[in-house]
Design a protein around this motif. Structure first.
Motif, PDB file in Angstrom:
ATOM      1  N   ASP A 115       6.507  -7.274  -7.855  1.00 54.52           N
ATOM      2  CA  ASP A 115       7.026  -5.950  -7.542  1.00 54.52           C
ATOM      3  C   ASP A 115       6.041  -5.152  -6.712  1.00 54.52           C
ATOM      4  N   ALA A 116       4.752  -5.269  -7.064  1.00 57.83           N
ATOM      5  CA  ALA A 116       3.738  -4.542  -6.313  1.00 57.83           C
ATOM      6  C   ALA A 116       3.699  -4.995  -4.866  1.00 57.83           C
ATOM      7  N   ARG A 117       3.852  -6.302  -4.622  1.00 55.40           N
ATOM      8  CA  ARG A 117       3.803  -6.831  -3.259  1.00 55.40           C
ATOM      9  C   ARG A 117       4.953  -6.285  -2.411  1.00 55.40           C
ATOM     10  N   LYS A 118       6.114  -6.043  -3.060  1.00 57.42           N
ATOM     11  CA  LYS A 118       7.244  -5.526  -2.311  1.00 57.42           C
ATOM     12  C   LYS A 118       6.941  -4.144  -1.764  1.00 57.42           C
ATOM     13  N   HIS A 119       6.189  -3.348  -2.521  1.00 54.41           N
ATOM     14  CA  HIS A 119       5.866  -1.990  -2.100  1.00 54.41           C
ATOM     15  C   HIS A 119       4.599  -1.954  -1.248  1.00 54.41           C
ATOM     16  N   ASP A 120       3.719  -2.911  -1.392  1.00 53.92           N
ATOM     17  CA  ASP A 120       2.468  -2.937  -0.641  1.00 53.92           C
ATOM     18  C   ASP A 120       2.211  -4.371  -0.172  1.00 53.92           C
ATOM     19  N   PRO A 121       3.031  -4.866   0.729  1.00 59.84           N
ATOM     20  CA  PRO A 121       2.989  -6.277   1.085  1.00 59.84           C
ATOM     21  C   PRO A 121       1.748  -6.675   1.873  1.00 59.84           C
ATOM     22  N   LYS A 122       1.368  -7.937   1.705  1.00 64.98           N
ATOM     23  CA  LYS A 122       0.298  -8.481   2.526  1.00 64.98           C
ATOM     24  C   LYS A 122       0.858  -8.837   3.896  1.00 64.98           C
TER      25      LYS A 122
END
Length: 336
Positions: A115-122
């Protein structure tokens, strides 16, 4: 294989780091050139005044062309390093899962971080995505390095600053040795040192010497400050990747220290860089240069706060903005 894809792969967000250091180097070079034109109002006129005025005229006439060469070399080296990093990390599997913007890393922590990656993707990587053949990424890195060497050689021949050849060779090797070779120093926790030396000291002082044939104590102070700001950019990047780097054996400083202690070290570097930057601003334009620099103190505050909340993309943008702000303050303060 579109131009947009290659542009993303060049990591344009990092390019202001290289440009800012060269701009700072040009700023600390200009007072040396101006100083050569100053002659005491005495009679008879000292013999050295004519020689200094001639030297100042020569340096002034080639100031902008040499500065443009320095900018091109710095940007090409940065792009070459970025492509090389993309290639070597990609073939080693360190960039696993970065096939698209916002791709998640594979491993035990994937579900927890999804979920975090969706909001702050690499950001996507060329090699890991499979959208570009690895050999093409390698060729691009080599091409940029060769172009930087050619332009750097032109600058050296034009200015006669021959010792800069050695500096250039060291920077090229450092750019490739970060993640390339059998024993990449970026995998041993020395990446920040490489950035400090090459994109801080070498970029600022190399530019100053290419433009003037001399160095100054003030130039060294500015180079240290620029190098510290540049290190923060890499520190933020490595904190973002600390879990995947650890899993793939990339022992960055963040991995070696652990995320909490790495953030503490980064905070110390930020404070030190800002103290030096405020001093530099005041030294150039008392006291308003320091006030101007201090007015941007909200940037590192937002960086640290955002990083604590996992906002790596915003923190990375702020870390780059610090380098730009420092360069802009130096330019403005020098003009006043």
């Amino acid at each position: 294989m579109s131009a947009k894809l290659w542009f993303k792969g060049a990591r344009p967000m990092t390019l202001p780091v290289a440009v800012s250091s060269v701009v700072v180097g040009a700023c600390v070079a200009w007072p040396i050139i101006e100083g050569l034109g100053v002659c005491p109002a005495v009679s008879p006129t000292p013999a050295y005044c004519a020689a200094n005025a001639q030297r100042a005229a020569l340096l002034g006439s080639r100031f902008w062309p040499v500065l443009l060469l320095c900018l091109a070399v710095a940007v090409l080296l940065q792009v070459s390093a970025n492509y090389a990093n993309d290639y070597f990390d990609g073939i080693r599997g360190v960039d696993e899962g970065r096939g698209t913007e916002g791709g998640t890393a594979a491993g035990a922590d994937q579900d927890a971080n999804q979920d975090a990656r969706k909001h702050d993707p690499k950001p996507m990587r060329l090699t890991a995505s499979g959208k570009v053949a690895p050999r093409n990424v390698l060729f691009a890195a080599i091409g940029c390095a060769v172009a930087a060497c050619v332009l750097g050689l032109i600058a050296v021949v034009w200015t006669g600053a021959w010792w800069l050849l050695a500096v250039g060779v060291v920077c090229v090797l450092a750019a490739w040795g970060y993640t390339g070779g059998k024993h990449p120093y970026g995998y041993a926790g020395l990446g920040e040192l490489g950035v400090f030396v090459c994109f801080g000291l070498a970029a600022v002082l190399g530019t100053q010497y290419a433009l003037t044939g001399a160095l100054s104590v003030f130039g060294i102070i500015c180079a240290v400050c620029a190098g510290l700001f540049d290190c923060v950019v890499l520190m933020v990047n490595n904190l973002r990747d600390v879990e995947s780097d650890d899993r793939h054996g990339k022992r960055t400083l963040a991995v070696r220290l652990g995320a909490r202690r790495a953030r503490m070290v980064m905070n110390v570097v930020i404070v030190l860089a800002w103290l030096i930057a405020i001093y530099v601003g005041m030294a150039l334009w008392i006291p308003w240069g320091g006030v101007l620099m201090a007015s941007g103190i909200g940037v590192p505050a937002r960086l640290v706060s955002g990083l604590a909340k996992g906002g790596y993309r915003g923190a990375l943008a702020d870390s780059v903005y610090q380098t730009v702000l420092f360069a802009l303050v130096v330019v403005v303060a020098l003009m006043m």
